[in-house]
Design an enzyme around this catalytic site. Structure first.
Site, short mmCIF file in Angstrom:
data_model
loop_
_atom_site.label_atom_id
_atom_site.label_comp_id
_atom_site.label_asym_id
_atom_site.label_seq_id
_atom_site.Cartn_x
_atom_site.Cartn_y
_atom_site.Cartn_z
N ARG A 263 0.86 -1.18 0.00
CA ARG A 263 0.00 0.00 0.00
C ARG A 263 0.89 1.23 0.00
NH1 ARG A 263 -3.49 -2.80 -1.48
NH2 ARG A 263 -5.53 -3.22 -0.55
N GLU A 292 -3.44 7.46 -4.07
CA GLU A 292 -3.83 6.83 -5.33
C GLU A 292 -5.19 7.34 -5.82
OE1 GLU A 292 -2.31 2.76 -4.77
OE2 GLU A 292 -3.96 2.25 -6.12
N HIS A 310 -1.21 -0.02 -9.97
CA HIS A 310 -1.80 -0.96 -9.00
C HIS A 310 -2.29 -2.24 -9.70
CE1 HIS A 310 -3.76 -1.17 -4.77
NE2 HIS A 310 -3.40 -2.37 -5.19
C1 GLV Z 1 -5.01 -5.35 -3.70
O1 GLV Z 1 -4.28 -4.42 -3.58
C2 GLV Z 1 -5.51 -6.11 -2.59
O2 GLV Z 1 -5.33 -5.72 -1.41
O3 GLV Z 1 -6.15 -7.15 -2.85
#
Ligand code: GLV
Length: 353
Positions: A263, A292, A310
């Protein structure tokens, strides 16, 4: 907002969550892959889920009104306001993600609302992407691609776009959970010793695969001074917010490579820009960002950082499995069956339940 089987789209109260064909009502915040929608339709009445875009805050509040379940993605923040808008009919929030920092779990628990997530099914896909970033950043793959496309490649040269060795380098895994371990397992093929941090302490010796050299670090600093390549795999919590800030990034080995597929806010983006500009960091590979989808303007101007939108779990198979698991979590929670992946089982004991 697109509306699914709940064709009237009207705000439904608690007593009406089973009004349509006796099936409980679920709000799906955006389109997800099959078999998610089919599974959901078999057991529940579906509202939403037709469009693949972010909802406005008002659409989210309207969408959840009176439902028994919400199936959301990491793009929606499920907080007090959303839980209040849903009202007392809400039983479960099923997150289409393994990370659930987008959900105020304490607020859900206080209301007796179960939160679920999708671990396991995206582990290998995310580990693959972490490796894509490790190799791309260490060996300057996007820079080479840009050079060829722009016509600036005039032939092989002994000093052109030199990167750093990956094979034999020391890999630092910050957060040796399921995904961290999957990344570390792949390092055996690159003859890389691994140093790792882990919230719950060192792994058992039997958990280290044959041929692997995995060493536990009791603190992050000692990992940072040893690793040539650092890959971040901790969840975002209050304790991991800005875990890698200016002080930590100053500790890394000269030329080290940092990869983040976890993250964004785990890494202080401003400090990262500084460390990449003039600090010890040689390169970085990022799949996630602090704010983001906004990206720190300093990052886009740097050649030594690889930027992805991402994509960690973005394979057809992984996203299909996530959709299935998220649907099964919601359906099980509403039918009283065993829920595959609950986050806050304590919610079931809440007096509001
Ligand atoms: C994606 O980032 C997730 O947490 O599944």
């Amino acid at each position: 907002m697109g509306v699914g089987d709940d064709a009237t789209g009207e705000a439904l109260g608690r007593d009406r969550t089973t009004a349509s064909g006796g099936k409980p009502l679920l709000f799906l915040t955006r389109r997800i892959p099959e078999p998610g929608p089919t599974l959901l339709r078999d057991s529940l009445t579906l509202r939403g889920g037709e469009e693949d875009r972010d909802l406005t805050p008002v659409e989210l509040l309207e969408g959840v009104r009176g439902v028994a379940a919400v199936l959301c993605t990491l793009r929606e923040r499920i907080d007090d306001a959303v839980l209040d808008a849903a009202g007392p009919s809400l039983r479960v929030v099923s997150n289409f993600a393994v990370g659930y920092d987008n959900i105020d779990v304490a607020a859900a628990t206080a209301r007796g609302v179960l939160v679920t997530n999708t671990p396991g099914v995206l582990t290998e896909a995310t580990a693959d992407l972490a490796w894509a970033l490790i190799l791309a950043a260490a060996r300057r793959v996007p820079e080479g691609d840009r050079m060829v496309r722009s016509g600036a490649f005039h032939g092989w040269a002994p000093t052109m776009l030199l990167g750093v060795d990956v094979a034999g380098a020391t890999l630092g895994i910050v957060g040796m959970g399921q995904i961290g371990r999957a990344v570390a397992r792949r390092a055996v093929g690159f003859s890389m010793p691994v140093v790792y941090t882990r919230r719950s302490g060192p792994l058992e010796a039997t958990e280290t695969p044959a041929g692997a050299e995995w060493r536990y670090c009791s603190d992050l600093d000692s990992l940072l001074v040893q690793a040539d390549i650092i890959s971040v795999h901790v969840p975002l919590t209050e304790g991991t917010h800005h875990l890698l800030g200016a002080r930590e990034l100053a500790l890394v080995r000269p030329g080290a490579v940092l990869v983040n597929t976890a993250r964004g806010p785990v890494v202080h983006e401003e400090a990262l820009v500084e460390a990449l500009r003039g600090g010890p960091l040689g390169a970085a590979g990022l799949d996630v960002y602090e704010d983001e989808p906004a990206v720190h303007p300093g990052l886009a101007g740097l050649e030594n950082v690889v930027l992805l939108p991402h994509l960690g779990s973005a394979t057809h198979a992984a996203r299909g499995r996530m959709a299935e698991l998220a649907a099964r979590n919601a359906i099980a929670a509403l039918s009283g069956a065993r829920v595959p992946h609950p986050v806050n089982l304590e919610a079931l004991g809440s007096p509001d339940r």
